[in-house]
Design a protein around this motif. Structure first.
Motif, PDB file in Angstrom:
ATOM      1  N   LYS A  95       0.835  -1.203   0.000  1.00 15.06           N
ATOM      2  CA  LYS A  95       0.000   0.000   0.000  1.00 15.06           C
ATOM      3  C   LYS A  95       0.875   1.259   0.000  1.00 15.06           C
ATOM      4  O   LYS A  95       0.632   2.206  -0.728  1.00 15.06           O
ATOM      5  CB  LYS A  95      -0.919   0.006   1.232  1.00 15.06           C
ATOM      6  N   ASP A  96       1.931   1.227   0.864  1.00 14.27           N
ATOM      7  CA  ASP A  96       2.822   2.395   0.927  1.00 14.27           C
ATOM      8  C   ASP A  96       3.411   2.694  -0.453  1.00 14.27           C
ATOM      9  O   ASP A  96       3.506   3.848  -0.879  1.00 14.27           O
ATOM     10  CB  ASP A  96       3.992   2.131   1.896  1.00 14.27           C
ATOM     11  N   ALA A  97       3.842   1.626  -1.148  1.00 12.59           N
ATOM     12  CA  ALA A  97       4.510   1.840  -2.438  1.00 12.59           C
ATOM     13  C   ALA A  97       3.500   2.207  -3.532  1.00 12.59           C
ATOM     14  O   ALA A  97       3.639   3.230  -4.203  1.00 12.59           O
ATOM     15  CB  ALA A  97       5.278   0.580  -2.838  1.00 12.59           C
ATOM     16  N   LEU A  98       2.480   1.337  -3.687  1.00 15.30           N
ATOM     17  CA  LEU A  98       1.639   1.466  -4.887  1.00 15.30           C
ATOM     18  C   LEU A  98       0.492   2.465  -4.720  1.00 15.30           C
ATOM     19  O   LEU A  98      -0.046   2.952  -5.712  1.00 15.30           O
ATOM     20  CB  LEU A  98       1.085   0.095  -5.296  1.00 15.30           C
ATOM     21  N   LEU A  99       0.139   2.798  -3.445  1.00  9.78           N
ATOM     22  CA  LEU A  99      -0.909   3.812  -3.253  1.00  9.78           C
ATOM     23  C   LEU A  99      -0.302   5.132  -2.792  1.00  9.78           C
ATOM     24  O   LEU A  99      -0.351   6.129  -3.490  1.00  9.78           O
ATOM     25  CB  LEU A  99      -1.946   3.337  -2.233  1.00  9.78           C
ATOM     26  N   THR A 100       0.373   5.101  -1.607  1.00 11.36           N
ATOM     27  CA  THR A 100       0.882   6.363  -1.059  1.00 11.36           C
ATOM     28  C   THR A 100       1.939   6.979  -1.981  1.00 11.36           C
ATOM     29  O   THR A 100       1.938   8.171  -2.230  1.00 11.36           O
ATOM     30  CB  THR A 100       1.501   6.118   0.350  1.00 11.36           C
ATOM     31  N   GLN A 101       2.859   6.168  -2.495  1.00 14.40           N
ATOM     32  CA  GLN A 101       3.879   6.697  -3.415  1.00 14.40           C
ATOM     33  C   GLN A 101       3.617   6.180  -4.840  1.00 14.40           C
ATOM     34  O   GLN A 101       4.536   5.810  -5.567  1.00 14.40           O
ATOM     35  CB  GLN A 101       5.272   6.269  -2.930  1.00 14.40           C
ATOM     36  N   GLY A 102       2.328   6.157  -5.172  1.00 18.88           N
ATOM     37  CA  GLY A 102       1.897   5.552  -6.435  1.00 18.88           C
ATOM     38  C   GLY A 102       2.616   6.087  -7.657  1.00 18.88           C
ATOM     39  O   GLY A 102       2.979   5.316  -8.554  1.00 18.88           O
ATOM     40  N   ASP A 103       2.855   7.427  -7.711  1.00 16.12           N
ATOM     41  CA  ASP A 103       3.516   7.976  -8.911  1.00 16.12           C
ATOM     42  C   ASP A 103       4.941   7.457  -9.036  1.00 16.12           C
ATOM     43  O   ASP A 103       5.394   7.117 -10.122  1.00 16.12           O
ATOM     44  CB  ASP A 103       3.531   9.508  -8.852  1.00 16.12           C
ATOM     45  N   ASP A 104       5.645   7.405  -7.892  1.00 21.08           N
ATOM     46  CA  ASP A 104       7.045   6.941  -7.932  1.00 21.08           C
ATOM     47  C   ASP A 104       7.129   5.516  -8.475  1.00 21.08           C
ATOM     48  O   ASP A 104       8.033   5.178  -9.227  1.00 21.08           O
ATOM     49  CB  ASP A 104       7.662   6.932  -6.520  1.00 21.08           C
ATOM     50  N   PHE A 105       6.190   4.677  -8.077  1.00 20.53           N
ATOM     51  CA  PHE A 105       6.270   3.245  -8.417  1.00 20.53           C
ATOM     52  C   PHE A 105       5.436   2.881  -9.659  1.00 20.53           C
ATOM     53  O   PHE A 105       5.182   1.715  -9.896  1.00 20.53           O
ATOM     54  CB  PHE A 105       5.799   2.403  -7.223  1.00 20.53           C
ATOM     55  N   SER A 106       5.030   3.899 -10.432  1.00 20.79           N
ATOM     56  CA  SER A 106       4.067   3.602 -11.510  1.00 20.79           C
ATOM     57  C   SER A 106       4.719   3.162 -12.826  1.00 20.79           C
ATOM     58  O   SER A 106       4.025   2.899 -13.795  1.00 20.79           O
ATOM     59  CB  SER A 106       3.192   4.830 -11.775  1.00 20.79           C
ATOM     60  N   GLY A 107       6.045   3.076 -12.878  1.00 15.58           N
ATOM     61  CA  GLY A 107       6.694   2.692 -14.147  1.00 15.58           C
ATOM     62  C   GLY A 107       6.547   1.208 -14.433  1.00 15.58           C
ATOM     63  O   GLY A 107       6.330   0.399 -13.531  1.00 15.58           O
ATOM     64  N   ARG A 108       6.619   0.853 -15.705  1.00 16.62           N
ATOM     65  CA  ARG A 108       6.601  -0.565 -16.094  1.00 16.62           C
ATOM     66  C   ARG A 108       8.040  -0.995 -16.365  1.00 16.62           C
ATOM     67  O   ARG A 108       8.761  -0.300 -17.081  1.00 16.62           O
ATOM     68  CB  ARG A 108       5.748  -0.725 -17.353  1.00 16.62           C
ATOM     69  N   ALA A 109       8.434  -2.118 -15.785  1.00 15.41           N
ATOM     70  CA  ALA A 109       9.811  -2.609 -15.962  1.00 15.41           C
ATOM     71  C   ALA A 109      10.089  -2.908 -17.434  1.00 15.41           C
ATOM     72  O   ALA A 109       9.205  -3.377 -18.144  1.00 15.41           O
ATOM     73  CB  ALA A 109       9.992  -3.878 -15.145  1.00 15.41           C
TER      74      ALA A 109
END
Ligand code: HEM
Length: 505
Positions: A95-109
């Motif tokens: 939740k912390d990564a994909l919701l709270t910091q959603g923009d940071d973690f939104s890239g596709r590998a």
């Protein structure tokens, strides 16, 4: 000249030292971790050149990650050859990564298999501005078709009728339902994308979804994992990956042909009736816009994304549902009972029936939870240098959301390690939602087809169950429900079954 000869003599007399020197240089170049990797989350010590690959079972990589999570906690680093991958485990950290910091973690590998097939175009494989534009457009277009004159629900009901008919054809004999389920699910996407459905035995249809099938099987096999880590080396050798790339190229060429045909007949004055038309109209509207993402490359790859992401996932889930029905006849009986009480034998199931069918709804959710189809979702990357849980993750680092860790967390489920519909029922037998149901992912990149998939699962499943009782060719206790591939996707095994008619004409 004299100088060159001297160098050559020196090399000859010190050949061992020179070879060792070159190896050391390669190791140093590949392995010396730049400063920006110094604050990565902890993890097992990597070996030069191969990283932690020696410990990863390429057939089931996520099992190693689950073990590491016990030792290193919810955020840790593994090295895939000389590249780091940050694994995020557990509901709170995800939740912390994909919701709270959603923009940071939104890239596709930039996974090599994905990149070879899409070249970074299309809604599934892209990142940043391109992805945002394509995602917004795709969601809006799917919604529009669902809300239109001929809603998605009606299209699925129509397809379910064809599927039930095809299941009747073996006339009480055994058959493998895999292709029929795949055809039906594919046809729903075909009708949204091309406004066209194929007959189940049409050879053109066959090669389209054979390509998708091969794509998923390679992605979920050890060779696919190895290609993703050493694309240049593995790409040199023959094997299923080469065959799959050829099949996918052919399928994509067919999709391009369809698009060109559609462009010739495009009538911009009327409302678009399928995804391709809507995209082409958007392309014309934005033709003078400098950074428009509405290009042919993005159109072809987005079509491929919808097909590939939407077909194998949904049809594999349906295949697993029928297997579960054969394994647990008492569950099948309860689903039949609920269908008989709420829908009856004559009319087609509808989405509004679902609220009155808590047990069936729980079964559908529980199949998805327990099969854990995408144990590490579709891998992400961080879009910028990111501070997370007091670690520093440099821009572009691969991120693996460990969905499995949540779907089988004993703190979050009553009976996490077995198929048990009670996981989604309260004491009074009402359906009980659980936020930890992450089968479709979480946050900004959550499955774009979730709404469509949920409709398909409920309507196809109840339509088949309304008409048939499913029986295996082995007694229930001998039916194996473990998946056949377990890496990128945990795909259920193929099987033969009987579909016995419940309602006689
Ligand atoms: C049971 C069926 C399905 C399951 C379990 C499933 C699961 C997933 C998962 C786990 C992701 C990755 C989320 C992430 O990156 O974190 C995803 C992405 C995606 N899914 Fe599905 N999916 C299903 C059906 C569908 C259908 C029917 C469609 C077609 C409309 C679809 C289209 C997509 C697309 C386009 C993406 C990429 C979204 C993006 O990158 O922004 N899926 N899905």
């Amino acid at each position: 000249m004299l100088f060159t000869v001297e160098i050559w003599q020196f090399v000859k007399s010190n050949i061992l030292s020179v070879v060792l020197g070159i190896i050391a240089l390669i190791l140093w170049k590949n392995w010396s971790k730049p400063d920006h990797f110094s604050r990565l989350p902890p993890g097992p010590a990597p070996v030069p050149l191969v990283g932690n690959l020696l410990h990863i079972d390429v057939k089931e990589p996520y099992t190693y990650y689950l073990e590491l999570a016990k030792k290193y906690g919810s955020v840790f680093t593994i090295w895939l050859s000389n590249k780091p991958a940050v694994v995020i485990s557990g509901y709170e950290a995800l939740k912390d990564a994909l919701l709270t910091q959603g923009d940071d973690f939104s890239g596709r590998a930039n996974y090599p298999v994905l990149m070879r097939v899409t070249r970074g175009y299309g809604v599934l494989a892209s990142s940043g501005h391109r992805w945002r534009e394509l995602r917004r457009f795709s969601i809006m277009t799917l919604k529009n078709f669902g809300m239109g004159r001929r809603s998605i629900e009606e299209r699925i009901q129509e397809e379910a009728r064809c599927l039930v008919k095809a299941f009747e054809e073996p006339n009480g004999g055994t058959f493998n339902p895999e292709h029929l389920l795949c055809n039906a699910v594919s046809n729903v996407i075909c009708s949204i994308v091309f406004r066209h459905r194929f007959e189940y035995h049409d050879p053109q249809f066959r090669f389209l979804f054979d390509a998708i099938d091969a794509y998923f099987k390679v992605l979920s096999s050890p060779i696919g994992q190895l290609y993703n880590i050493f694309p240049k080396i593995v790409g040199l050798f023959p094997g299923p990956h080469k065959k799959m790339f050829k099949m996918v190229d052919k399928a994509q060429a067919y999709m391009k042909e369809q698009t060109v045909n559609r462009l010739m007949k495009l009538d911009t004055s009327s409302m678009p009736e399928d995804y391709i038309e809507a995209f082409l109209i958007k392309m014309l509207e934005e033709k003078d816009k400098a950074n428009s993402e509405f290009s042919y490359d993005n159109l072809f790859s987005s079509i491929w994304s919808l097909f590939s992401a939407g077909t194998e996932t949904t049809s594999s889930t349906l295949r697993h549902m029928l297997l579960i029905m054969m394994k647990y006849p008492e569950v099948q009986e309860r689903v039949h009972k609920e269908i008989d009480e709420v829908i009856g034998p004559d009319r087609p199931p509808m989405m509004e029936d679902r609220v009155k069918m808590p047990y069936t709804d729980a079964v559908v959710h529980e199949v998805q939870r327990s099969m854990d189809l995408a144990p590490t979702a579709v891998p992400h990357k961080v879009m910028r240098d990111t501070e997370f849980h007091n670690y520093h993750i440099p821009e572009g680092t691969l991120v693996l959301p460990l969905i499995s860790s949540v779907l089988a967390d004993p703190q979050l489920w009553k009976n996490p390690n077995h198929f048990d519909p009670e996981n989604f029922l309260d004491d009074a037998g009402h359906f009980q939602k659980n936020d930890a149901f992450l089968a479709f992912g979480l946050g900004k990149r959550v499955c774009l087809g979730e709404g469509l998939a949920r409709m398909e699962l409920f309507l196809f499943f109840t339509s088949l169950m309304q008409r048939f009782t499913f029986v295996g060719i082995e007694p229930p206790e001998e039916i194996d429900i473990t998946p056949s591939c377990c890496s990128f996707g945990r795909l259920p095994r193929s099987y033969e079954c009987y579909a016995k008619l419940r309602v006689q004409e």
